[in-house]
Design an enzyme around this catalytic site. Structure first.
Site, PDB file in Angstrom:
ATOM      1  N   THR A 274      44.262 -72.533 -28.659  1.00  0.00           N
ATOM      2  CA  THR A 274      44.684 -71.141 -28.693  1.00  0.00           C
ATOM      3  C   THR A 274      45.253 -70.781 -30.059  1.00  0.00           C
ATOM      4  OG1 THR A 274      45.889 -69.443 -27.469  1.00  0.00           O
ATOM      5  CG2 THR A 274      46.972 -71.575 -27.606  1.00  0.00           C
TER       6      THR A 274
ATOM      7  N   TYR B 260      48.060 -58.861 -19.024  1.00  0.00           N
ATOM      8  CA  TYR B 260      48.324 -59.490 -17.722  1.00  0.00           C
ATOM      9  C   TYR B 260      49.809 -59.636 -17.353  1.00  0.00           C
ATOM     10  CZ  TYR B 260      48.841 -63.759 -20.501  1.00  0.00           C
ATOM     11  OH  TYR B 260      49.233 -64.679 -21.428  1.00  0.00           O
TER      12      TYR B 260
ATOM     13  N   LYS C 168      41.849 -70.974 -33.127  1.00  0.00           N
ATOM     14  CA  LYS C 168      40.535 -70.733 -32.515  1.00  0.00           C
ATOM     15  C   LYS C 168      39.347 -70.729 -33.491  1.00  0.00           C
ATOM     16  CE  LYS C 168      41.705 -68.233 -28.290  1.00  0.00           C
ATOM     17  NZ  LYS C 168      41.398 -67.016 -27.515  1.00  0.00           N
TER      18      LYS C 168
ATOM     19  N   SER D 233      48.480 -71.752 -19.064  1.00  0.00           N
ATOM     20  CA  SER D 233      47.395 -72.666 -18.670  1.00  0.00           C
ATOM     21  C   SER D 233      47.877 -73.941 -17.973  1.00  0.00           C
ATOM     22  CB  SER D 233      46.535 -73.023 -19.881  1.00  0.00           C
ATOM     23  OG  SER D 233      45.963 -71.859 -20.407  1.00  0.00           O
TER      24      SER D 233
END
Ligand code: ATR
Length: 292
Positions: free
Chosen positions: A74, A237, A78, A29
């Protein structure tokens, strides 16, 4: 499009945001959020903030104390973070998870952007309309909850869930029935996931598990079944998974997790700045980082 990272200038006016996590050093991020701030010449900075579970309360209080614009949250915070917030948006209320906090004049509001990020990526990058479609989902963890919730909001027709641990799939089904009054859900036992007849009418196949992250991970769905769907989405990813390689080989439209990662971050960016996120710039920043 080229990403031009202008060296960041921290000033007295710079608004601070970042991500609370433990560990946090793997987070991508900071890379794409700062690329977006730079590109739009916004006076914001995004920093990784390692917060141990026992320090979460005081870390959340510091958002108000230092008047930060907000943060992402994160693993492992959460769910835990909810009790320290003043307000929740509808999705985070339903799913009991928060990944974005916005400091609105000293009041902390929690959001979850994973599900909406998934839908936006499917619409904008995948050009796929989910309304009235039949979806097959592998996995029943946090990502699956967020994605199922968002699919239901977008009026999907039916959801088939398969999961290694049956009990977790059952809990997800119950949750969706109770919280969203969605009854068109069927659990497929993990061993039966490749039964031919299930695949007759599936439009979209989604992998929400970590299977595929490692090089020798198996292909969980046989090619003969993948071939029947219109679209394949794998939220992994870090590499091209066997699932995505198969979809490509079969010429089936597909997307990987970078798209979802970018759009969930783009929604956080828009919550904090009120500006449209430069998603192409964010995507490029991540791809450059991952390739290195
Ligand atoms: P996330 O928040 O990213 O969804 P999670 O909540 O830990 O992560 O969920 C991980 C999901 O991947 C679960 O559905 C998990 O299955 P279990 O409920 O049986 O644990 C699934 N998963 C992880 N490793 C797997 C594997 N080797 N084979 C099949 N499913 C796996």
């Amino acid at each position: 499009m080229e990403v031009i990272i202008i060296s960041m200038k921290i000033k007295g006016t710079t608004r601070i945001t970042g991500v609370f996590g433990y560990p946090v050093n793997h987070s991508l991020s900071p890379i794409f959020q700062n690329a977006a701030f730079d590109y739009l010449k916004l006076d914001y900075v995004y920093i990784p903030l390692e917060v141990k579970p026992e320090n979460l309360k005081i870390a959340v209080e510091s958002i108000k104390i230092f008047n930060w614009i907000g943060v992402n949250v994160t693993i492992p915070h959460k769910k835990e973070v909810i009790k320290y917030l003043d307000e929740l948006d509808e999705s985070s209320e339903i799913l009991s998870v928060v990944n974005t906090i916005h400091n609105i004049d000293g009041k902390l509001k929690g959001y979850t952007t994973d599900g909406d990020g998934f839908i936006r990526s499917l619409k904008e990058d995948g050009k796929f309309n989910i309304k009235n479609k039949n979806v097959f989902i592998i996995g029943a963890g946090g990502s699956s909850y967020a994605i199922c919730g968002a699919l239901i909001k977008e009026r999907v027709k039916s959801i088939f869930i398969t999961n290694r641990t049956y009990e977790n799939a059952r809990k997800l089904k119950e949750h969706l029935k109770k919280k969203l009054n969605f009854k068109n859900i069927e659990i497929i036992e993990f061993e039966k996931r490749n039964d031919r007849k299930i695949w007759e009418n599936i439009d979209l196949l989604i992998n929400t598990t970590s299977v595929g992250m490692k090089e020798n991970d198996p292909l969980l769905i046989e090619k003969i079944n993948i071939e029947k769907v219109q679209f394949v989405y794998d939220i992994v990813y870090n590499r091209k998974t066997e699932l995505l390689k198969s979809a490509e080989y079969l010429k089936i439209s597909n997307l990987d997790g970078i798209s979802m990662l970018v759009y969930q971050g783009a929604i956080s960016f828009e919550i904090w700045t009120g500006k449209k996120a430069p998603v192409d710039i964010m995507k490029k920043a991540i791809c450059e980082k991952i390739k290195k």
